[in-house]
Design an enzyme around this catalytic site. Structure first.
Site, PDB file in Angstrom:
ATOM      1  N   HIS A  54       0.820  -1.213   0.000  1.00  0.00           N
ATOM      2  CA  HIS A  54       0.000   0.000   0.000  1.00  0.00           C
ATOM      3  C   HIS A  54       0.856   1.267   0.000  1.00  0.00           C
ATOM      4  O   HIS A  54       1.815   1.376   0.745  1.00  0.00           O
ATOM      5  CB  HIS A  54      -0.897  -0.022   1.250  1.00  0.00           C
ATOM      6  CG  HIS A  54      -1.713   1.212   1.445  1.00  0.00           C
ATOM      7  ND1 HIS A  54      -1.666   1.948   2.611  1.00  0.00           N
ATOM      8  CD2 HIS A  54      -2.609   1.842   0.639  1.00  0.00           C
ATOM      9  CE1 HIS A  54      -2.502   2.969   2.507  1.00  0.00           C
ATOM     10  NE2 HIS A  54      -3.081   2.925   1.324  1.00  0.00           N
ATOM     11  N   GLU A  80       0.757  -0.588  -4.837  1.00  0.00           N
ATOM     12  CA  GLU A  80      -0.221   0.451  -5.153  1.00  0.00           C
ATOM     13  C   GLU A  80       0.475   1.793  -5.026  1.00  0.00           C
ATOM     14  O   GLU A  80       1.181   2.045  -4.048  1.00  0.00           O
ATOM     15  CB  GLU A  80      -1.410   0.360  -4.194  1.00  0.00           C
ATOM     16  CG  GLU A  80      -2.463   1.428  -4.421  1.00  0.00           C
ATOM     17  CD  GLU A  80      -2.628   2.359  -3.227  1.00  0.00           C
ATOM     18  OE1 GLU A  80      -3.682   3.004  -3.136  1.00  0.00           O
ATOM     19  OE2 GLU A  80      -1.690   2.478  -2.396  1.00  0.00           O
ATOM     20  N   ASP A  88      -0.071   6.096  -5.552  1.00  0.00           N
ATOM     21  CA  ASP A  88      -1.042   7.185  -5.664  1.00  0.00           C
ATOM     22  C   ASP A  88      -0.579   8.186  -6.717  1.00  0.00           C
ATOM     23  O   ASP A  88       0.599   8.553  -6.759  1.00  0.00           O
ATOM     24  CB  ASP A  88      -1.186   7.897  -4.315  1.00  0.00           C
ATOM     25  CG  ASP A  88      -1.603   6.932  -3.219  1.00  0.00           C
ATOM     26  OD1 ASP A  88      -2.747   6.458  -3.268  1.00  0.00           O
ATOM     27  OD2 ASP A  88      -0.786   6.650  -2.322  1.00  0.00           O
ATOM     28  N   HIS A 122       0.295  10.841  -1.822  1.00  0.00           N
ATOM     29  CA  HIS A 122      -1.008  10.621  -1.196  1.00  0.00           C
ATOM     30  C   HIS A 122      -1.475  11.852  -0.445  1.00  0.00           C
ATOM     31  O   HIS A 122      -2.560  12.366  -0.697  1.00  0.00           O
ATOM     32  CB  HIS A 122      -0.949   9.416  -0.251  1.00  0.00           C
ATOM     33  CG  HIS A 122      -2.290   8.950   0.206  1.00  0.00           C
ATOM     34  ND1 HIS A 122      -3.092   9.690   1.056  1.00  0.00           N
ATOM     35  CD2 HIS A 122      -2.993   7.823  -0.068  1.00  0.00           C
ATOM     36  CE1 HIS A 122      -4.221   9.037   1.278  1.00  0.00           C
ATOM     37  NE2 HIS A 122      -4.190   7.908   0.602  1.00  0.00           N
ATOM     38  N   ASP A 171      -3.578   4.227  -7.989  1.00  0.00           N
ATOM     39  CA  ASP A 171      -4.720   4.819  -7.296  1.00  0.00           C
ATOM     40  C   ASP A 171      -4.794   6.279  -7.742  1.00  0.00           C
ATOM     41  O   ASP A 171      -4.039   7.125  -7.269  1.00  0.00           O
ATOM     42  CB  ASP A 171      -4.511   4.701  -5.784  1.00  0.00           C
ATOM     43  CG  ASP A 171      -5.700   5.196  -4.991  1.00  0.00           C
ATOM     44  OD1 ASP A 171      -6.638   5.762  -5.590  1.00  0.00           O
ATOM     45  OD2 ASP A 171      -5.690   5.047  -3.748  1.00  0.00           O
TER      46      ASP A 171
END
Length: 275
Positions: free
Chosen positions: A5, A25, A27, A41, A85
């Site tokens: 993440h 993942e 961002d 993020h 993301d």
């Protein structure tokens, strides 16, 4: 798939793969002209994490390409899937198409190396708002117009806003994505909070039905051992986590080691897997 993440600095790619992740993942934020700008993020971002790590998108994509290109000194064989993301909150329904077009062009240049010996990882475009389905249309059209429609074989789609599944299916259709056409469905919430598995169970049921739209189901963002066990027992395909080693440990437990294994590059992430 163990999905690391919030991997937003290049050095974190090695960090998460070393902990056991075979997927990450990242961002992506956008500027006022719908151009992908940073891997970033910002706050809030989840408990026990620093929210401000970032790179320029172009630099991150080049680092990611090296990590997923066989023969490169930075190559990590285990890393086979990347979820972008996409922080499309500042885009409108009308600029989402442009954002998708520009992001595809960026990926083509900096990750896929113009279509020649680029990174080999599968890519998931994850969008939080179903009203921004045109981002997918713009992305797909850009690759087709550039003569690289073949790269769409490496691209999957996800709407991550925990919307009604039928609404997501409708948004995918509007974007030109057919049922089970590389569709990953996410469900989840920040690791600071608890969330029931009700919608996970609904999505798994859709995935396993004869007339569903979902190819794979993943759950985010969890790291408690009991929650990981519950998710695996719900038959998810992927788990997004801040602690990949926890997922590895659970997979090695007697209850799971003969039921699940880590995905490899030879496992097609778009294929429906049935026991």
């Amino acid at each position: 798939w163990i999905m690391g993440h919030m991997v937003n600095e290049i050095y974190q790619i090695d960090e998460f793969v070393d902990l056991g992740a075979n997927s990450i993942e990242t961002d992506i934020t956008f500027d006022d002209d719908a151009m992908a700008e940073y891997s970033y993020h910002g706050v809030p971002c989840g408990c026990m994490r620093w929210c401000h790590k970032w790179e320029y998108v172009n630099d991150f994509l080049e680092g990611l390409r090296r990590a997923t290109t066989p023969g490169d000194s930075k190559y990590r064989k285990q890393l086979i899937l990347v979820v972008f993301d996409l922080k499309t909150g500042d885009l409108s329904s009308s600029t989402a198409y442009k954002g998708g077009k520009l992001f595809a062009e960026k990926l083509l240049r900096y990750y896929w190396n113009g279509g020649s010996n680029g990174g080999r990882a599968y890519i998931i475009i994850s969008i939080p708002d179903i009203d921004h389905y045109a981002f997918i249309s713009g992305f797909r059209d850009a690759l087709k117009k550039s003569g690289h429609e073949d790269l769409l074989a490496k691209v999957g789609y996800d709407f991550s806003g925990n919307d009604d599944l039928n609404s997501i299916r409708s948004a995918l259709h509007k974007a030109g994505v057919k049922d089970r056409e590389h569709v990953w469905q996410s469900d989840g919430i920040t690791n600071c909070l608890l969330r029931s598995l009700d919608r996970v169970n609904e999505a798994v049921k859709n995935r396993d039905s004869s007339n569903g739209y979902i190819s794979k189901m993943y759950y985010w963002t969890i790291e408690k051992y009991a929650t990981v066990r519950d998710a695996l027992n719900a038959e998810v395909d992927g788990i997004m986590t801040n602690y990949p080693d926890v997922i590895v440990n659970v997979l090695n437990e007697d209850s799971f080691k003969n039921r699940f294994r880590m995905a490899t590059f030879d496992d097609n992430p778009w294929e429906l897997f049935k026991r």
